[in-house]
Design a protein around this motif. Structure first.
Motif, PDB file in Angstrom:
ATOM      1  N   SER A  88      54.903  29.638  54.176  1.00 30.82           N
ATOM      2  CA  SER A  88      56.271  30.161  53.498  1.00 30.82           C
ATOM      3  C   SER A  88      56.772  28.910  52.564  1.00 30.82           C
ATOM      4  O   SER A  88      57.795  29.292  51.804  1.00 30.82           O
ATOM      5  CB  SER A  88      57.339  30.197  54.567  1.00 30.82           C
ATOM      6  OG  SER A  88      57.718  29.042  55.251  1.00 30.82           O
ATOM      7  N   ALA A  89      56.301  27.761  52.584  1.00 34.06           N
ATOM      8  CA  ALA A  89      56.855  26.612  51.722  1.00 34.06           C
ATOM      9  C   ALA A  89      55.934  26.605  50.459  1.00 34.06           C
ATOM     10  O   ALA A  89      56.557  25.846  49.284  1.00 34.06           O
ATOM     11  CB  ALA A  89      56.347  25.255  52.373  1.00 34.06           C
ATOM     12  N   ILE A  90      54.878  27.479  50.109  1.00 32.14           N
ATOM     13  CA  ILE A  90      54.050  27.488  49.075  1.00 32.14           C
ATOM     14  C   ILE A  90      54.894  28.049  47.971  1.00 32.14           C
ATOM     15  O   ILE A  90      55.281  29.364  47.959  1.00 32.14           O
ATOM     16  CB  ILE A  90      52.841  28.083  49.348  1.00 32.14           C
ATOM     17  CG1 ILE A  90      52.074  27.177  50.253  1.00 32.14           C
ATOM     18  CG2 ILE A  90      51.866  28.030  48.162  1.00 32.14           C
ATOM     19  CD1 ILE A  90      50.868  27.878  50.776  1.00 32.14           C
ATOM     20  N   LYS A  91      55.178  27.478  46.732  1.00 39.27           N
ATOM     21  CA  LYS A  91      55.844  28.289  45.730  1.00 39.27           C
ATOM     22  C   LYS A  91      54.979  29.291  44.864  1.00 39.27           C
ATOM     23  O   LYS A  91      55.519  30.071  44.182  1.00 39.27           O
ATOM     24  CB  LYS A  91      56.250  27.107  44.818  1.00 39.27           C
ATOM     25  CG  LYS A  91      57.272  26.191  45.276  1.00 39.27           C
ATOM     26  CD  LYS A  91      57.493  24.995  44.134  1.00 39.27           C
ATOM     27  CE  LYS A  91      58.275  25.561  43.093  1.00 39.27           C
ATOM     28  NZ  LYS A  91      58.445  24.372  42.226  1.00 39.27           N
ATOM     29  N   GLN A  92      53.714  29.153  45.303  1.00 33.71           N
ATOM     30  CA  GLN A  92      52.883  30.439  44.303  1.00 33.71           C
ATOM     31  C   GLN A  92      52.184  31.244  45.308  1.00 33.71           C
ATOM     32  O   GLN A  92      51.096  31.146  46.015  1.00 33.71           O
ATOM     33  CB  GLN A  92      51.669  29.287  43.678  1.00 33.71           C
ATOM     34  CG  GLN A  92      52.093  28.529  42.616  1.00 33.71           C
ATOM     35  CD  GLN A  92      51.393  27.137  42.809  1.00 33.71           C
ATOM     36  OE1 GLN A  92      51.500  26.398  43.692  1.00 33.71           O
ATOM     37  NE2 GLN A  92      50.515  26.780  41.711  1.00 33.71           N
ATOM     38  N   TYR A 130      54.683  18.215  46.353  1.00 31.23           N
ATOM     39  CA  TYR A 130      55.805  18.917  47.279  1.00 31.23           C
ATOM     40  C   TYR A 130      56.980  17.809  47.662  1.00 31.23           C
ATOM     41  O   TYR A 130      56.900  16.832  46.935  1.00 31.23           O
ATOM     42  CB  TYR A 130      54.904  19.174  48.784  1.00 31.23           C
ATOM     43  CG  TYR A 130      54.273  17.774  49.212  1.00 31.23           C
ATOM     44  CD1 TYR A 130      54.974  16.684  49.904  1.00 31.23           C
ATOM     45  CD2 TYR A 130      52.910  17.552  48.816  1.00 31.23           C
ATOM     46  CE1 TYR A 130      54.227  15.672  50.381  1.00 31.23           C
ATOM     47  CE2 TYR A 130      52.571  16.236  49.012  1.00 31.23           C
ATOM     48  CZ  TYR A 130      52.989  15.488  49.813  1.00 31.23           C
ATOM     49  OH  TYR A 130      52.316  14.241  50.159  1.00 31.23           O
ATOM     50  N   GLN A 174      58.301  20.886  51.737  1.00 30.78           N
ATOM     51  CA  GLN A 174      58.765  22.048  51.256  1.00 30.78           C
ATOM     52  C   GLN A 174      58.576  22.070  49.664  1.00 30.78           C
ATOM     53  O   GLN A 174      58.005  21.104  48.886  1.00 30.78           O
ATOM     54  CB  GLN A 174      60.253  21.829  51.196  1.00 30.78           C
ATOM     55  CG  GLN A 174      60.787  21.943  52.648  1.00 30.78           C
ATOM     56  CD  GLN A 174      62.570  21.966  52.820  1.00 30.78           C
ATOM     57  OE1 GLN A 174      63.148  21.533  51.812  1.00 30.78           O
ATOM     58  NE2 GLN A 174      62.800  22.406  53.920  1.00 30.78           N
ATOM     59  N   ASN A 175      58.755  23.404  49.162  1.00 30.59           N
ATOM     60  CA  ASN A 175      58.442  23.548  47.805  1.00 30.59           C
ATOM     61  C   ASN A 175      57.139  23.128  47.384  1.00 30.59           C
ATOM     62  O   ASN A 175      56.780  22.141  46.143  1.00 30.59           O
ATOM     63  CB  ASN A 175      59.627  22.751  46.777  1.00 30.59           C
ATOM     64  CG  ASN A 175      60.832  23.253  47.137  1.00 30.59           C
ATOM     65  OD1 ASN A 175      61.283  24.250  47.345  1.00 30.59           O
ATOM     66  ND2 ASN A 175      61.713  22.278  47.139  1.00 30.59           N
ATOM     67  N   GLU A 234      53.616  22.857  45.752  1.00 32.84           N
ATOM     68  CA  GLU A 234      53.025  23.549  44.572  1.00 32.84           C
ATOM     69  C   GLU A 234      51.514  23.110  44.264  1.00 32.84           C
ATOM     70  O   GLU A 234      50.942  21.909  44.245  1.00 32.84           O
ATOM     71  CB  GLU A 234      53.590  22.866  43.277  1.00 32.84           C
ATOM     72  CG  GLU A 234      53.070  23.500  42.010  1.00 32.84           C
ATOM     73  CD  GLU A 234      53.892  23.162  40.755  1.00 32.84           C
ATOM     74  OE1 GLU A 234      53.238  23.355  39.467  1.00 32.84           O
ATOM     75  OE2 GLU A 234      54.840  22.477  40.754  1.00 32.84           O
TER      76      GLU A 234
END
Length: 318
Positions: free
Chosen positions: A32-36, A50, A62-63, A65
Motif C-alpha cells: 500500500s506504500a508503493i506510489k506506482q 522512499y 512510506q511513499n 517510488e
C-alpha cells in the motif's frame, strides 16, 4: 529521500523489506506504500526511494517510488511486464531464466502473480555448452548463482543449466545502473554507450541518444567509462596478428580453443594471463571471473575489461 534495494518481497502477502543504502537497518515495506500501483510486481534487487517512519516494530517505508530505467519506463507505458526474466538479485535469489534469443525483459503482457511465482521457480537442465561462438546463438547460457558479477571471489564455474552466466549478470547490472561504458568493435571503433537491452546474441545500446542493435559477435571487449583512459593506455598491439586483418568470427566457425580450467587455475592462484585479440590487441592481467562466453580481466594498472571469447586469437597463462 533515502534509497535502497528490495531485499525480500512476498507477492501474495504484499509485503517485504528494503535494504537501505545508507544504513544496515532494514525497512518494512507494505504494498500500500508503493506510489506506482501500475507497477504490480517488485523484484528482489529493484532500486527504490522512499520516506521512513518509526512503526511499532521498527522502521516502515512510506511513499515508495520504484526507480525505473528509461527502458523500463517505456515498457511500462506499453503495458509490458518489466520483471527481467533471469534477473538475479541478492545471493540465493534465483528469479527465472531465459532461453534462445528471448530478450531479458519479458515482452509479454503482465502475468498473474501465480504465473510469476511459477516462472521464478522454473529450473530446467540443459547440456553443457562448448566454447563455440556458434552455440552461443542457439544454446541457453549456463551460470552459477551470483548477485554481483564484479566479485573477484566468485569461482565462475560453468554449470549445465538455463541460468545466467557471469557475463549476463555483468551486463544486467550495467543496465540496472545505466552505466556509461565503451564497447570495442572491429575496425578500431570505440563506441561510448549505455546498455538498454540484452539477448543471447545481441545488445541494444544507447550511444549519444541513438539506439543501436549490435550483434555480440561484433563486440571484442567492453569496459566502464570510468576505466576508459587506463584501459586504452594498457592496450598493446601484436603487429603480426594485426597484419592478418582478421574480422568477426563467422557464426558457424570454431572459436579459439581456450583451456578454461587453466584460466580458472590462474584466477585462483592470482597468476597473470595474456590475451591477444583477432585484430592484434594484447591485454595482460589477472582473471576476475570467467564464463562460457567472456573473461573479465583486472589489468596491471587496476582497470577492468570484459573480453568476449569469440574475439580471442590467442591466450597464454604465465
Amino acid at each position: 529521500m533515502p534509497t535502497g534495494r528490495i531485499k525480500y518481497y512476498n507477492f501474495d502477502k504484499g509485503f517485504g523489506f528494503i535494504a537501505q543504502d545508507s544504513s544496515d537497518a532494514d525497512v518494512f515495506l507494505h504494498s500500500s506504500a508503493i506510489k506506482q500501483p501500475e507497477y504490480e510486481e517488485l523484484r528482489v534487487g529493484q532500486r527504490v526511494k522512499y520516506s521512513v517512519v518509526e512503526g511499532e516494530k521498527g522502521l516502515v517505508a512510506q511513499n515508495v517510488e520504484v526507480l525505473l530505467t528509461p527502458t523500463e519506463r517505456r515498457w511500462l507505458r506499453q503495458g509490458k511486464a518489466i520483471i527481467p526474466r533471469g534477473y538475479a538479485g541478492f545471493p540465493g535469489q534465483n528469479q527465472g531464466q531465459f532461453t534462445n534469443d528471448e530478450a531479458v525483459p519479458a515482452s509479454h503482457k503482465k502475468a498473474s502473480k501465480t504465473e510469476a511465482t511459477r516462472d521464478h521457480r522454473a529450473r530446467d537442465a540443459s547440456s553443457t555448452p562448448s566454447d563455440s561462438a556458434a552455440k552461443q546463438h542457439s544454446q541457453p547460457i549456463p551460470t552459477k548463482d551470483s548477485s554481483d558479477a564484479d566479485a573477484s571471489t566468485q569461482e565462475g564455474n560453468e554449470q549445465p543449466s538455463k541460468q545466467l552466466s557471469f557475463g549476463d549478470l555483468y551486463i544486467l547490472k550495467q543496465i540496472n545502473f545505466e552505466t556509461s561504458m565503451f564497447f570495442a568493435l572491429y575496425d578500431a571503433i570505440q563506441l561510448p554507450a549505455t546498455v538498454l537491452e540484452m539477448t543471447l546474441s545481441s545488445l541494444t545500446l544507447n550511444s549519444n541518444g541513438s539506439e543501436q542493435h549490435i550483434p555480440k559477435t561484433d563486440v571484442k571487449y567492453c569496459y566502464k567509462d570510468v576505466d576508459a583512459e587506463r584501459v586504452q593506455a594498457a592496450v598493446e598491439i601484436d603487429e603480426d596478428v594485426k597484419a592478418q586483418q582478421l574480422k568477426q568470427l563467422p557464426a558457424d566457425a570454431q572459436a579459439c580453443e581456450i583451456d578454461t580450467e587453466a584460466v580458472r587455475h590462474a584466477r585462483k592462484n592470482g597468476s597473470s594471463i595474456q590475451i591477444t585479440l583477432r585484430e592484434g590487441e594484447i591485454f595482460s592481467g589477472t582473471v576476475d571471473w570467467v564464463s562460457p562466453y567472456e573473461i573479465k580481466l583486472i589489468l596491471e594498472n587496476g582497470s577492468k575489461v570484459v573480453i568476449f571469447r569469440h574475439a580471442v586469437h590467442n591466450l597464454s597463462v604465465d
